[in-house]
Design an enzyme around this catalytic site. Structure first.
Site, mmCIF file in Angstrom:
data_model
loop_
_atom_site.group_PDB
_atom_site.id
_atom_site.type_symbol
_atom_site.label_atom_id
_atom_site.label_comp_id
_atom_site.label_asym_id
_atom_site.label_seq_id
_atom_site.Cartn_x
_atom_site.Cartn_y
_atom_site.Cartn_z
ATOM 1 N N THR A 141 0.813 -1.202 0.000
ATOM 2 C CA THR A 141 0.000 0.000 0.000
ATOM 3 C C THR A 141 0.856 1.266 0.000
ATOM 4 O O THR A 141 1.883 1.313 0.651
ATOM 5 C CB THR A 141 -0.892 -0.024 1.250
ATOM 6 O OG1 THR A 141 -1.811 -1.072 1.102
ATOM 7 C CG2 THR A 141 -1.628 1.273 1.455
ATOM 8 N N ARG B 259 -13.563 -8.900 -3.833
ATOM 9 C CA ARG B 259 -13.206 -8.491 -2.466
ATOM 10 C C ARG B 259 -12.845 -6.997 -2.424
ATOM 11 O O ARG B 259 -12.105 -6.513 -3.265
ATOM 12 C CB ARG B 259 -12.020 -9.323 -1.985
ATOM 13 C CG ARG B 259 -11.546 -9.009 -0.552
ATOM 14 C CD ARG B 259 -10.305 -8.166 -0.536
ATOM 15 N NE ARG B 259 -9.755 -8.027 0.811
ATOM 16 C CZ ARG B 259 -8.760 -7.202 1.137
ATOM 17 N NH1 ARG B 259 -8.207 -6.455 0.204
ATOM 18 N NH2 ARG B 259 -8.325 -7.130 2.355
ATOM 19 N N GLY C 211 -11.138 -4.180 0.034
ATOM 20 C CA GLY C 211 -10.346 -4.033 1.253
ATOM 21 C C GLY C 211 -10.655 -2.731 1.971
ATOM 22 O O GLY C 211 -11.585 -1.995 1.617
ATOM 23 N N ASP C 212 -9.829 -2.454 2.957
ATOM 24 C CA ASP C 212 -10.062 -1.272 3.786
ATOM 25 C C ASP C 212 -9.603 0.029 3.128
ATOM 26 O O ASP C 212 -10.111 1.102 3.452
ATOM 27 C CB ASP C 212 -9.312 -1.415 5.113
ATOM 28 C CG ASP C 212 -7.804 -1.546 4.891
ATOM 29 O OD1 ASP C 212 -7.397 -2.319 4.005
ATOM 30 O OD2 ASP C 212 -7.045 -0.860 5.595
ATOM 31 N N THR D 274 -2.303 0.555 6.563
ATOM 32 C CA THR D 274 -1.857 -0.574 5.765
ATOM 33 C C THR D 274 -1.872 -1.822 6.618
ATOM 34 O O THR D 274 -1.587 -1.763 7.811
ATOM 35 C CB THR D 274 -0.445 -0.339 5.181
ATOM 36 O OG1 THR D 274 -0.075 -1.483 4.406
ATOM 37 C CG2 THR D 274 0.593 -0.113 6.260
ATOM 38 N N GLY D 275 -2.235 -2.939 6.012
ATOM 39 C CA GLY D 275 -2.255 -4.185 6.774
ATOM 40 C C GLY D 275 -3.377 -5.098 6.320
ATOM 41 O O GLY D 275 -3.916 -4.928 5.220
ATOM 42 N N THR D 276 -3.731 -6.038 7.158
ATOM 43 C CA THR D 276 -4.764 -7.025 6.840
ATOM 44 C C THR D 276 -6.128 -6.334 6.863
ATOM 45 O O THR D 276 -6.733 -6.152 7.918
ATOM 46 C CB THR D 276 -4.709 -8.168 7.859
ATOM 47 O OG1 THR D 276 -4.675 -7.592 9.176
ATOM 48 C CG2 THR D 276 -3.444 -9.001 7.684
ATOM 49 N N GLY D 277 -6.601 -5.965 5.695
ATOM 50 C CA GLY D 277 -7.716 -5.036 5.566
ATOM 51 C C GLY D 277 -8.989 -5.413 6.294
ATOM 52 O O GLY D 277 -9.702 -4.535 6.793
HETATM 53 N N1 ASP Z 1 -4.860 -3.004 3.547
HETATM 54 C C1 ASP Z 1 -4.773 -3.523 2.202
HETATM 55 C C2 ASP Z 1 -5.924 -4.458 1.955
HETATM 56 O O1 ASP Z 1 -6.283 -5.217 2.848
HETATM 57 C C3 ASP Z 1 -3.508 -4.224 1.893
HETATM 58 C C4 ASP Z 1 -2.240 -3.501 2.222
HETATM 59 O O2 ASP Z 1 -2.158 -2.752 3.191
HETATM 60 O O3 ASP Z 1 -1.265 -3.716 1.509
HETATM 61 O O4 ASP Z 1 -6.426 -4.489 0.869
#
Ligand code: ASP
Length: 217
Positions: free
Chosen positions: A74, A102, A104-105, A125-128
């Site tokens: 991200t 899907r 994401g966040d 950024t992270g596990t959305g």
């Molecule tokens: N947060 C993003 C998602 O879950 C992925 C990322 O941070 O790279 O889509």
């Protein structure tokens, strides 16, 4: 450019799918075929995720150390301008091997991205899925607005408490209305940088920051 067109048209906040494409076309934006976005590096990631049966963050460190050559994650930015206005943006390819459809966040206002002149601008950024569940970006601002926390405490509470409580891995960058900055993460590292007028830019990956020279003008 499409995001800017949505912002400037002013009518809606979030558009997706065929309607968003039609909107972009109507606004004269350049259109490309989907394979424009398909690169060998991304196809290689997908093959590895498929082989491992994983849905993976490309910059997650859970399965090994940060790979310097694979910084595809991200891209987020937060800013405070000279008039005191705050802005946030987040761009991502999402997670590798996610299901078609899907969301994401990152594009969801309040989850991965949020800005409010009264409190802060936040990009995550992270596990959305976890960031969506806790409305992470908005939660930082809500802790400041309703709970009286300062930016550092609010950002830390979201990244160290709220997100891990639902299995969330990642971090965020944030700036408040007085120009204070917080960039907490609960992973091994997070690529990040900071620039203020008159100061040399700084960047960091792990815990400690490293000075980098200002770009030549
Ligand atoms: N947060 C993003 C998602 O879950 C992925 C990322 O941070 O790279 O889509």
């Amino acid at each position: 450019r499409a995001a800017r067109a949505v912002m400037e048209a002013g009518e809606h906040v979030l558009m997706a799918g065929a309607g968003a494409e039609a909107f972009a076309r109507q606004h004269g934006l350049e259109m490309v075929e989907p394979d424009f976005f398909s690169t060998e590096a991304r196809r290689d990631q997908l093959r590895r995720a498929l082989a491992a049966g994983q849905v993976a963050l490309d910059h997650d460190t859970a399965s090994g150390p940060l790979d310097e050559t694979r910084k595809f994650g991200t891209v987020g930015a937060v800013a405070l301008d000279r008039d005191g206005h705050l802005a946030a943006l987040t761009s991502t390819g999402g997670m590798t091997n996610k299901r078609p459809g899907r969301i994401g966040d990152s594009p969801l206002i309040g989850a991965g991205t949020y800005a409010d002149d009264r409190t802060a601008a936040v990009s995550c950024t992270g596990t959305g899925e976890a960031f969506i569940r806790v409305a992470a970006a908005h939660d930082v601002c809500a802790r400041m607005a309703y709970g009286g926390q300062d930016l550092a405490a609010a950002a830390r509470a979201v990244v160290e408490d709220a997100l891990p409580a639902v299995g969330g891995r990642g971090g965020l960058i944030a700036v408040d209305a007085r120009g204070r900055v917080a960039m907490p993460f609960n992973t091994e590292g997070m690529y990040r940088g900071l620039v203020r007028p008159g100061d040399a830019p700084t960047t960091a990956i792990f815990g400690a920051s490293r000075r980098v020279p200002a770009p030549a003008r």
